[in-house]
Design an enzyme around this catalytic site. Sequence first.
Site, PDB file in Angstrom:
ATOM      1  N   GLU A 198      19.041 103.169 -12.870  1.00  0.00           N
ATOM      2  CA  GLU A 198      18.837 104.242 -13.511  1.00  0.00           C
ATOM      3  C   GLU A 198      17.611 104.229 -14.256  1.00  0.00           C
ATOM      4  O   GLU A 198      16.725 105.055 -14.715  1.00  0.00           O
ATOM      5  CB  GLU A 198      19.860 104.938 -14.195  1.00  0.00           C
ATOM      6  CG  GLU A 198      21.224 105.539 -13.206  1.00  0.00           C
ATOM      7  CD  GLU A 198      22.113 104.316 -12.754  1.00  0.00           C
ATOM      8  OE1 GLU A 198      21.732 103.244 -12.948  1.00  0.00           O
ATOM      9  OE2 GLU A 198      22.928 104.676 -11.705  1.00  0.00           O
ATOM     10  N   ARG A 253      22.886 104.932 -19.099  1.00  0.00           N
ATOM     11  CA  ARG A 253      22.463 103.674 -18.750  1.00  0.00           C
ATOM     12  C   ARG A 253      20.696 103.781 -19.376  1.00  0.00           C
ATOM     13  O   ARG A 253      20.406 102.677 -19.490  1.00  0.00           O
ATOM     14  CB  ARG A 253      22.486 103.388 -17.377  1.00  0.00           C
ATOM     15  CG  ARG A 253      22.089 102.453 -16.497  1.00  0.00           C
ATOM     16  CD  ARG A 253      22.621 100.839 -17.351  1.00  0.00           C
ATOM     17  NE  ARG A 253      23.873 100.549 -17.158  1.00  0.00           N
ATOM     18  CZ  ARG A 253      24.786 100.095 -16.167  1.00  0.00           C
ATOM     19  NH1 ARG A 253      23.708  99.764 -14.898  1.00  0.00           N
ATOM     20  NH2 ARG A 253      25.671  99.733 -15.960  1.00  0.00           N
ATOM     21  N   LYS A 291      32.494  96.862   5.394  1.00  0.00           N
ATOM     22  CA  LYS A 291      33.164  98.199   4.667  1.00  0.00           C
ATOM     23  C   LYS A 291      34.142  98.896   5.933  1.00  0.00           C
ATOM     24  O   LYS A 291      33.492  99.000   6.850  1.00  0.00           O
ATOM     25  CB  LYS A 291      31.866  99.117   4.250  1.00  0.00           C
ATOM     26  CG  LYS A 291      31.944  98.998   2.780  1.00  0.00           C
ATOM     27  CD  LYS A 291      30.566  99.818   2.327  1.00  0.00           C
ATOM     28  CE  LYS A 291      30.912 100.243   0.997  1.00  0.00           C
ATOM     29  NZ  LYS A 291      29.790 100.696  -0.074  1.00  0.00           N
TER      30      LYS A 291
HETATM   31  C1  LIG Z   1      25.096 102.794 -13.211  1.00  0.00           C
HETATM   32  C2  LIG Z   1      25.844 103.385 -11.897  1.00  0.00           C
HETATM   33  N1  LIG Z   1      25.047 103.840 -10.838  1.00  0.00           N
HETATM   34  C3  LIG Z   1      25.637 104.231  -9.810  1.00  0.00           C
HETATM   35  C4  LIG Z   1      26.931 104.224  -9.474  1.00  0.00           C
HETATM   36  C5  LIG Z   1      27.693 104.795  -8.313  1.00  0.00           C
HETATM   37  N2  LIG Z   1      28.125 103.526  -7.462  1.00  0.00           N
HETATM   38  C6  LIG Z   1      29.496 103.709  -7.307  1.00  0.00           C
HETATM   39  S1  LIG Z   1      29.877 102.289  -6.095  1.00  0.00           S
HETATM   40  C7  LIG Z   1      28.177 102.135  -5.699  1.00  0.00           C
HETATM   41  C8  LIG Z   1      27.596 101.349  -4.772  1.00  0.00           C
HETATM   42  C9  LIG Z   1      28.218  99.834  -5.136  1.00  0.00           C
HETATM   43  O1  LIG Z   1      27.551  98.906  -4.029  1.00  0.00           O
HETATM   44  P1  LIG Z   1      28.101  97.422  -3.871  1.00  0.00           P
HETATM   45  O2  LIG Z   1      28.095  97.063  -5.140  1.00  0.00           O
HETATM   46  O3  LIG Z   1      27.126  96.992  -2.792  1.00  0.00           O
HETATM   47  O4  LIG Z   1      29.574  97.432  -3.376  1.00  0.00           O
HETATM   48  P2  LIG Z   1      30.321  98.110  -2.065  1.00  0.00           P
HETATM   49  O5  LIG Z   1      30.786  99.423  -2.375  1.00  0.00           O
HETATM   50  O6  LIG Z   1      29.267  98.147  -1.279  1.00  0.00           O
HETATM   51  O7  LIG Z   1      31.226  97.202  -1.943  1.00  0.00           O
HETATM   52  C10 LIG Z   1      27.432 103.253  -6.533  1.00  0.00           C
HETATM   53  C11 LIG Z   1      26.051 103.124  -6.574  1.00  0.00           C
HETATM   54  C12 LIG Z   1      27.698 103.534 -10.643  1.00  0.00           C
HETATM   55  N3  LIG Z   1      28.973 103.029 -10.295  1.00  0.00           N
HETATM   56  N4  LIG Z   1      27.198 103.052 -11.486  1.00  0.00           N
END
Ligand SMILES: Cc1ncc(C[n+]2csc(CCOP(=O)(O)OP(=O)(O)O)c2C)c(N)n1
Length: 657
Positions: free
Chosen positions: A382, A410, A295
Site C-alpha cells: 500500500e 498502512r 491452495k
Molecule cells: C496490508 C494488507 N493488504 C492486503 C491484504 C489482503 N490480503 C489478505 S490475504 C492476502 C494474500 C496473502 O497471500 P499469501 O501471504 O501468499 O498467503 P496465501 O493466502 O497465498 O496463503 C491479501 C492480499 C491484507 N490482509 N493486508
Amino acid sequence: MVDSPQHVKKLTLEQLTELAEEIRHELITVLAKSGGHLGPNLGVVELTIALHYVFSTPKDKLVWDVSHQSYVHKLLTGRKNRFHSIRQTDGLNGFCLRTESPHDCFGAGHAGTALSAALGMCAARDKKGTDENVVCIFGDAALTNGISYEALNNISHTTKRFIGILNDNEWSIAKNVGAISSYLNKVITHPRYNRWSKDFERFVRRLPKGELALKLAHKAEEGFKGAMTEVGLQPSGARLDSDGRGGYGNSLFFEEMGLRYLGPLDGHDLPMLVNLLEFAKNYDRPIVLHVLTKKGKGYDAAVASPEKFHGLGPYDVKTGDPVPAKPGAPPNYQDVFGETLVKLCQKDNTLIGITAAMPSGTGLRHLERAMPDRYYDVGIAEEHAVIFAAGMATMGFHPVCAIYSTFLQRAYDCLHHDVCLQDLPVIFCMDRAGLSANDGPTHHGLFDIAYLRCLPNVIAMAPKDEDELVDMMFTATHQHHPTFIRYPRGAAEGVPIKAQPKLLEIGRAEVIQNCSNDVTKRQKVALFALGNLNSMARQAAAQMAAEGLDVAIINPRFTKPLDAGTHEFFGRAADVIVTLEDHVLMGGYGSGVLELFGDLGLTTPVVRIGWPDQFIEHATSQGELRRKYGLTVENIVSKVKAQFAESPTARNLIEVA
Ligand SMILES: Cc1ncc(C[n+]2csc(CCOP(=O)(O)OP(=O)(O)O)c2C)c(N)n1
C-alpha cells in the site's frame, strides 16, 4: 479428531495423515456454511500438523502472517468444538487473536507483519535468556510487502535462532505479482534444483525422527551444507542469469540476507516436514524453509479456482458454487466502482487504476480486463502504491488508488508526505469503509474520516448510494487535489444510475428534505446522515415525523471541506442536530460538526451516532453490530426525544404547543 497439541504429538505418522484428512473435511463442511479463507487453510493442513507435532505452543511461538491461514492451528489448539462458530457473532475470529487463545501469540489481519513480530520475540527471548522457539509462517505474497524486507534485513544481526517458513503457493489472493514472485517461480521450476530437492526430500524422509536433527546439527552439517550449496545447488558451471537472478545455493536471496535457506520442499509431505522442522528447531543459525503448498489442496473446486476460494461466503459443498444472490439484488459497490472507472478511463486517458493486491475485492479487475495497459497491481504494497501514484501524478496522470479503508492506514505517511503535502491529484477509492462484519476489527474501515480530516488539501466524500458514487468518481476526476471517496462493503442501495454523471460542487451538502417554515411551533430536528446511513436517517425521520417532530434530512456528501453554510443554517434553525456516520465518533464527521459549531458559537445540541472509542469485534452480520452499538433507528429516535425532554428550548416548544 484430536484437538490439542499434546494429542497431536502422540499420534503415529499414519495417524497424522488421517488427521489431515479429517481436518480437510471439517474445513470444507464448516466453511460451506460460515464462509471464510478455505483455500489458504486447505493448503497448510500438513504444515500446521507438523508444526504442532514438533513445536510446543504456547511456549513456542507460531507467528502467522495475515493469519487468515490459521484455522487448522485453531482446530489443533483447543478450539475444535467452537470451530463451527468461526466468523460468527460470539464465535471464533477468522484471524489469530491474542485474547482468543494463549496459542495465538500475535494478532494479525493485515499482511507483512509476521517477520518483524517474530524477530521481536526472538530478540526478547535472547535478552531474557529463555529458550522458546519462534517460528514465522509467511506466504509468498508477504514478500511483495515492504515490512517483510525491513525485517529480513535485520534478522541475522539480531538473533541466531529464527525459524522462517516461506509457504509458497504462488498465489496472493490473485496470482502473485512482481520480480520476487518470478524469482521464486524460477527457483521452483529450475530442473536441476528440482532434482536436488527431490533427492533432499528423500534423504530427509528416510531418516528416523530426530536423527536428521542430530546429524545435521552437529558435525555432518558442514558436509550437508557443502552438498547443498556446492553439489546440488551450485553445480560447476552454474551462473547467474544475465538479469542477476537465478543464482541458486549460496547466492540465493535468503542466503545473502544471512539466513540459511532450505528448499523448495513439498509442503504436503508430512514425514518429511516433521524431520525438517526437527532439524530447524535444533539449528543454530537463522533459517528459512521454503515449502511448496497448493491452495485448496484436497478440494477440487478450490484447486481449480484459487482466487475464488481464497476467501468466500457460503457455498455448496458438492459443487463449490457460492450460494446465489437473491434475484434482483442490487449491485455491489465494488462492481459499480470498477465499471465506472472503465467508462471514465475510456474518456480520459490520464486516468490509471492501481491496486495493492486486491483486483477482485476492489472491483479493479473490470479495468484490468477492459484496459490492461491502464492497470497496475503492485502487490501487497500500500505504501508503494500511494507513492507510485504520487509519482505518476507529477507526470500529468490522474491515478485512482483502489485501497480498502483499513489497508490505507498502512500508507498514512505516504498520504501525508507524498500526496497531500505536494497537493497531488491522486484519487483514492476506499472500499470497505464501515464494517467488515465477519472479518472483524482488523478489517473494519472505521478510522479514515478521522485520519484524513486533519490533512490539508484533502477533499473527502461519501456517497449515499451507487448513483452518487458514480457522481463522486466523476467529480474526483475533475479535481487537482488529493480526493478520497469512502463507500461500504457489498450491496449498494439498488437505485438507478444516471446515464450521465453529475459534477458535484465541492463542499456542498444535499438537502434531501427540509423542515417546515413554521418557526414557532413544531420541534425541529436536522438529521445529517453520511453515506450509507442515509437510508437509516430516512426511516428515523419517518418515525419522528409520525411523533410530531419537524425533521430535515441532509446528505453531507463531504467530510472535508464541510459545508459550513448548510450546517450553520440548520444549526440555527433546528432544535436538535443529529449526525450519523459509519465511523468512530472520535475525530469523525460529527466531531467536525461540533468543531464548526464551537467556532460559530452555536450551542444547538448535537446527537452523534457512530461507533464508540473501542475496537469493534466481528459478528455474523453488520445489523447485529449496529444493534449492539446503537446505530439503529430506535436509538436515534430515543436520543432525540431525550434531548427534547432535557432541553429548555424543547420544553418551551412543548408548552407553546
Ligand atoms: C496490508 C494488507 N493488504 C492486503 C491484504 C489482503 N490480503 C489478505 S490475504 C492476502 C494474500 C496473502 O497471500 P499469501 O501471504 O501468499 O498467503 P496465501 O493466502 O497465498 O496463503 C491479501 C492480499 C491484507 N490482509 N493486508
